[in-house]
Each structure stands twice: as C-alpha cells, then as structure tokens.
Design an enzyme around this catalytic site. Structure first.
Site, mmCIF file in Angstrom:
data_model
loop_
_atom_site.group_PDB
_atom_site.id
_atom_site.type_symbol
_atom_site.label_atom_id
_atom_site.label_comp_id
_atom_site.label_asym_id
_atom_site.label_seq_id
_atom_site.Cartn_x
_atom_site.Cartn_y
_atom_site.Cartn_z
ATOM 1 N N ASP A 351 26.092 7.216 -103.245
ATOM 2 C CA ASP A 351 27.112 7.565 -102.267
ATOM 3 C C ASP A 351 27.282 9.094 -102.264
ATOM 4 O O ASP A 351 27.318 9.717 -103.330
ATOM 5 C CB ASP A 351 28.422 6.883 -102.680
ATOM 6 C CG ASP A 351 29.514 7.047 -101.646
ATOM 7 O OD1 ASP A 351 29.341 6.533 -100.534
ATOM 8 O OD2 ASP A 351 30.536 7.696 -101.957
ATOM 9 N N GLU A 380 22.944 9.120 -99.621
ATOM 10 C CA GLU A 380 23.443 9.803 -98.430
ATOM 11 C C GLU A 380 23.249 11.299 -98.652
ATOM 12 O O GLU A 380 23.883 11.877 -99.537
ATOM 13 C CB GLU A 380 24.935 9.531 -98.241
ATOM 14 C CG GLU A 380 25.273 8.091 -97.910
ATOM 15 C CD GLU A 380 26.769 7.915 -97.686
ATOM 16 O OE1 GLU A 380 27.147 7.409 -96.628
ATOM 17 O OE2 GLU A 380 27.567 8.281 -98.575
#
Ligand code: CA
Length: 666
Positions: A351, A380
């Site tokens: 994340d 990400e």
C-alpha cells in the site's frame, strides 16, 4: 516512625515515583540510536523459559507486565528489563508462560509511558491489547508441513484477483458457513441459490492464479470485543500489530492461537485449490500516530517528521513511517519474511509503496526471493501526500526502473480505459471518449519502451516506467473508488444495462489481453456495484458484500472473463517475457478515433496461434477495419469467447460493432 518523618518519607516517595525531573534525552538525534540486527526481538518461548527482547534505546528503564487474561484482570507479574547492547532490553523468566499475555512499558525522559503490546508480537488477544505467549508449532493445521505453493513458471503467468475476506462470504447468498471469516475461504462446494459456484470454487472456476487479500494483519478499526452483529465493517488500512492475523476474521479473537491456525488453514485450502495468496501490506503508516505501539515504546523513531517536528503525513492517515531508518527497514523486511516463511504467503502488495524508500523495497524483494524466488512483490507507486523524503529516493512509479523486479499499478491504463479516477463522471476509452488511445496502448505494452507508443500523449507518464512487462500491473478497477459498473453508471447515466455490460467486457477484455500482469477487482466479472458509494472503507455489508445473485444475472460476462483467462494461460503471446519481445512482436495497426488494432506475431514467441489480431472499439458506433487475408478464426466476437473459433474470416474489410472487442487468430 515519628509522624513528621513519616510525612517527609511520603513526600520523598511522591517525588521519586511521580514527579521526577525530565531527564535529558539519551541521544542527540534519532540517527544516533544504536541499531540491533538480531532476529530475536519479541519473545523466544520454550516450556522451560521465555526470553523477552525489546529494542528501546531512548528508554531509561523498561519493564514488562504479565497477565492471565487478554483484557482487564490484574497484573500477574511485573518484571524489569535489563539493558543490553544496541538498545535492547531483555529478561528471561524460568517458568512455563504458555498462554499468558504481556505488555511492555518504557520510561522515556518525562516518565513511564503507556503500556503497549510488543510491536514484534506474533500472537495477541482481543484487539491486540496484549501480546500472547504461544507455542507457534501448535498453530499448524494438519498437513501444514506438506503445504506447497502452487506452481508458477514465471511472473507473467500471474492473474490477480483482489478481495476483502468478509465481502466474499458475508452475504446470505454465498452459501458459505463461516461468513466473514478466514475459514470462509476454506469451504469447498459452496453455491449461490441459483446453483452457481461461490467462494473458493468461484475463484477456481475463474482460473485466477493469485488471490490478493485486503488487509489481513491485525488492524484497529473493528472492535473484536463486540459480537459479530455489532461489529462495524472496515477494509483494515489502519495497522496495529503487523505480524499477527486480524482477530475479527477468526472464530475466537481472545485466544491468539486460533486466528493463526485459521489463517494457515485458509492459505492451505487456497494452495490446495491451486491458488497463491497475496497479502496487502500497509507498512507506510500505522492506524494511530502518537499512541501507536511503535511510538509509545520508542517515541518518534519509526516516523518521519515535518519541519515543525510533527508527524509528516504522506499517507493522508496522520503519519508516515520512516522506512529509511535502519530499525524501521529491519522491521519491514523481517515482517514480510516472517509471513512468507511462517504463513507461506506468495506475494505482497505494498500500500502506498511510493512512501517507502527504494533501498528498503529492494531489500524486501531480495529477502523474499531468498525465501522463494517465485514470491511476487508489487505496490502502489504513489503517495497520498507530500513527504519529507525526496522523490528520487522513494519507490514511486517513475522510479520503477530502479525497483528490480518489483511491479507497480498502472493508473495510466486504468484511467485511460474508464476515466480520471477522482472525477466520477469522467469518460474514457471504453465509454466512448477519444484521445486516450495512447494511454491504453501504454498498458497494452505493459508500460515498457515500444517504438509505436507516443509517450508524450500518455495521461500520467511521460516515459515507459517498466523495464520488463512483469513490472506492470494492468487493471480497470480495484477496491478504491467506484466499481467499474458504478463508474459506467455515473459517466454514462443513459447507457442501457446491455451497453454497460459491453463497456465492462471491453475494459476487462483489454486488461486480460494486454502484456504485463492483469488484476481484477472481485466481482467485476459480474459488474459488482457498491450502489454508487465511492469510498466504502467503512460502509456496511449491504454496500460491500459480494452479491452472488449478480453472477447469474451477468453470466455472459462471467463466461467472457473466465474464457479469456483460459486463453491467456494457454497463449504466451499475451504474456511475453521481455520488453524486447513486445517491441518486436506486437505491432499497432489501425489506431484512430477511439479504435485500437494491433497484431502479435505468436509464432515468434512459441504460441500455437501464429498470428493474432486484437481490435478494441470504444465507440458507440461501428467501425471498419482492414484485416490481411488469411485463414482467420474469430476467438472473441460479440461478447463471446471460444478458443476453438466462433466463426471464420478470410480477411478484408471487417465490420466492428459498437463497444466491441474482437480477437482473431490463425
Ligand atoms: Ca484487530
């Protein structure tokens, strides 16, 4: 004792215990804290004795409280920790402590801080309030030592399916007994009221290779003390204890062994079903800031600070961790290694990876490849806000060439297909908006260097950022933002259900035939809706639960996705291994006005289909495409997929229907 001396004594006691003068910090700066590289922080249990180790260099004193219970109850023992080298505090207790709970406490400058569980906890009770001392070997389900990762020849074979544990099973229509639990992902043979497969069987039916689970480590937001009916829903992006499974997904959060065993049972069942397991890991921030476990025990060290000395906030969640500091880096690396070894986890999705420093991410990847070279790492490649750590040092998408071999999500193709992520009404390629062709082409070549992509016209990238196709995750939707169906409803409110289904198929079909690694949001194959809720992180089950009745309703699209996955698995032409192969063998033919046509030289990459043509028409009107003469068969046409050929075509002018994907092969 005379009375006045007694009062003097009391006064002395009062000052010595409660109002000590703040002491000078032990180190002039966080960078001077000594580093401990041992792998034994936390506790080492045996029936004869347990040794505890806590890294807390800024502490003047440290102690541990033992408890019989996971919450409340009296302290069963207080033990001072002794300071050893490298900032480590330790004690050994020569008793059998199995099943007991404990907390640590440090005295830093101005006095004793709050109690906190051990950041290195491998087990805990309800809400992770206290660490539990367990015998880890007793948490293995039957047959665990024989558990094997399903085969994976190369990363380009990966097909990811992104799911929240609870969403899969919580609906009454799931037919699953252990609703909302890890164990719900162990049940086989479950069906919807219409008799269609649900749960693991649905994943097997779809043919995905990797199940990516939204946070499954222990997070804060769901109160594990509450009954199932009273618990509020949450995605879980608010980490508490990183090395413990989440309690609300277990059948008994009080006993730390239960959640561990049930998590392993889930992994085992998925592995037996031929599916690898990916954890969504959120090391970029903690659920709490000032009162996080890390910050209670060792103030400030684990976090980046802004110029005022407060928590900087690149996560937009109140804080950001400082992965570049050695003990934070050590923690992250040892944590993923632990999950890979102890729980047989096959992949990690980072994340807000763009908050972490490049060096840490590369060490994560290297360490995991040593555990097993087929473990896959992706993330990400962005942050949610500004960070004090310079961009060139962070694992941002633009720096993916320095991340080897870590992959990043392509927001380029995502928004190229369906529209700008934060503009709910935005249209794009699949909804008939032109001028996003280069962004879609960018995804088709997996964000690599290709002679026919005009990078200046790509929406978010000015240059290729993947050195190899396995560094690019292609997708059209995920848990964040509107579902694909909801976006199509927003951007094209007048579209018929039939047209929305066609647009969804065009988007999913583009992802599944593109080079790189395809990623599917759970339920997108049956046009999952969250009824227009864009950010459902704490919405109720009624918004988030997978509605299995839609599988029957959109069976054509389910079949479309399933068959494209089968084709992808069988045809190396759609998953070339190198940038060079793609640049050489994938040629764009006709590209104009929201129409993309390209060919693949299958013969050159060992495909049984010597030549392939893919046509993507995002317009709501038909187009004509000139196809070279030959013995073509339609593999995809009019929303149908058949690897053996739907119909034959000798070449020449081909009418492409509105919102249609065609694949031809010979
Ligand atoms: Ca929890």
């Amino acid at each position: 004792m005379k009375t006045k001396y007694f009062y003097f004594f009391l006064l002395l006691l009062f000052f010595s215990c409660e109002n000590e003068e703040p002491m000078e910090p032990r180190y002039a700066s966080l960078n001077e804290y000594p580093i401990y590289n041992g792998d034994d922080l936390g506790y080492q249990f045996s029936p004869e004795q347990t040794t505890f180790k806590l890294w807390a260099p800024s502490a003047f004193k440290a102690r541990m409280f033992l408890y019989e219970k996971d919450l409340d109850g009296a302290i069963a023992g207080t033990h001072d920790l002794e300071e050893k080298e490298n900032g480590v505090w330790t004690t050994t207790i020569n008793e059998n402590l199995e099943g007991k709970y404990f907390t640590f406490q440090t005295k830093v400058g101005d006095g004793w801080r709050r109690e906190a569980p051990d950041p290195y906890s491998i087990a805990c009770g309800t809400n992770g309030a206290r660490t539990q001392i367990i015998d880890l070997s007793k948490t293995n389900p039957d047959g665990w030592t024989n558990d094997k990762r399903p085969p994976l020849a190369q990363p380009n074979d990966i097909i990811i399916y992104e799911l929240h544990v609870r969403d899969l099973s919580i609906s009454a229509l799931s037919g699953i007994q252990n609703k909302g639990k890890f164990l719900g992902l162990t049940e086989r043979g479950t069906t919807s009221p219409e008799g269609l497969s649900t749960g693991i069987d649905h994943l097997v039916e779809m043919g995905v290779t990797h199940l990516h689970l939204l946070p499954t480590f222990d997070f804060r937001s769901v109160d594990e003390r509450k009954s199932e009916a009273e618990r509020k829903y949450n995605w879980g992006y608010d980490p508490h204890l990183y090395n413990v499974p989440e309690g609300s997904y277990s059948t008994n959060p009080q006993d730390g062994q239960v959640r561990i065993k049930e998590f392993k049972q889930m992994v085992q069942a998925l592995h037996q079903a031929g599916i690898r397991v990916v954890m969504d890991v959120v090391y970029n921030h903690t659920g709490r800031s000032r009162r996080s476990v890390f910050n209670i025990l060792v103030p400030q060290y684990y976090y980046r600070q802004n110029e005022e000395g407060n928590f900087s906030d690149a996560s937009h969640c109140g804080n950001e961790t400082a992965s570049e500091r050695p003990m934070v880096r050590n923690f992250i690396v040892s944590s993923v290694k632990y999950w890979a070894e102890e729980y047989h986890i096959d992949g990690f999705r980072f994340d807000l990876m763009g908050i972490h420093d490049i060096e840490t991410m590369n060490l994560v990847s290297k360490t995991l490849k040593e555990v097993d070279p087929t473990i896959f790492v992706y993330g990400e490649g962005w942050a949610a806000g500004d960070s004090p750590l310079a961009e060139e040092k962070r694992a941002l998408k633009v720096n993916v060439p320095q991340l080897d071999p870590i992959a990043a999500f392509s927001d380029d193709i995502r928004d190229g297909l369906k529209g700008h992520v934060f503009t709910a009404e935005a249209k794009a390629f699949i909804s008939g908006k032109a001028e996003l062709e280069e962004s879609v082409k960018f995804g088709i070549v997996a964000a690599t260097q290709h002679p026919q992509v005009n990078y200046k016209a790509v929406n978010y990238s000015e240059a290729p950022w993947a050195k190899q196709p396995a560094q690019c995750i292609n997708y059209v939707s995920c848990h964040d933002n509107h579902t694909l169906y909801d976006r199509l409803t927003n951007s094209d409110p007048k579209a018929s259900e039939e047209d929305k289904e066609k647009m969804a198929r065009l988007g999913l079909g583009t992802v599944l035939t593109s080079q790189g690694i395809p990623f599917l949001h759970a339920g997108s194959e049956f046009l999952r809706t969250k009824y227009g809720v864009e950010n459902s992180y704490e919405s109720s089950d009624s918004i988030n639960a997978i509605d299995w009745s839609r599988k029957n309703k959109y069976l054509e699209t389910v079949d479309f996705v399933k068959r494209l996955i089968q084709i992808r698995k069988a045809h190396p032409a759609f998953k070339m291994k190198t940038q060079e192969e793609i640049a050489k063998n994938l040629k764009f033919l006709q590209v104009k006005n929201n129409l993309i046509t390209y060919s693949i030289n299958g013969a050159a990459v060992g495909d049984s289909w010597k030549k392939i043509i893919v046509i993507l028409n995002g317009n709501k009107y038909g187009q004509k495409v000139k196809i070279p003469e030959g013995n073509w068969k339609f593999i995809v046409r009019n929303g149908k997929v058949d690897a053996s050929g739907i119909d034959f075509f000798g070449g020449g002018r081909l009418n492409v229907d509105p919102i249609e994907m065609i694949v031809l092969a010979q």
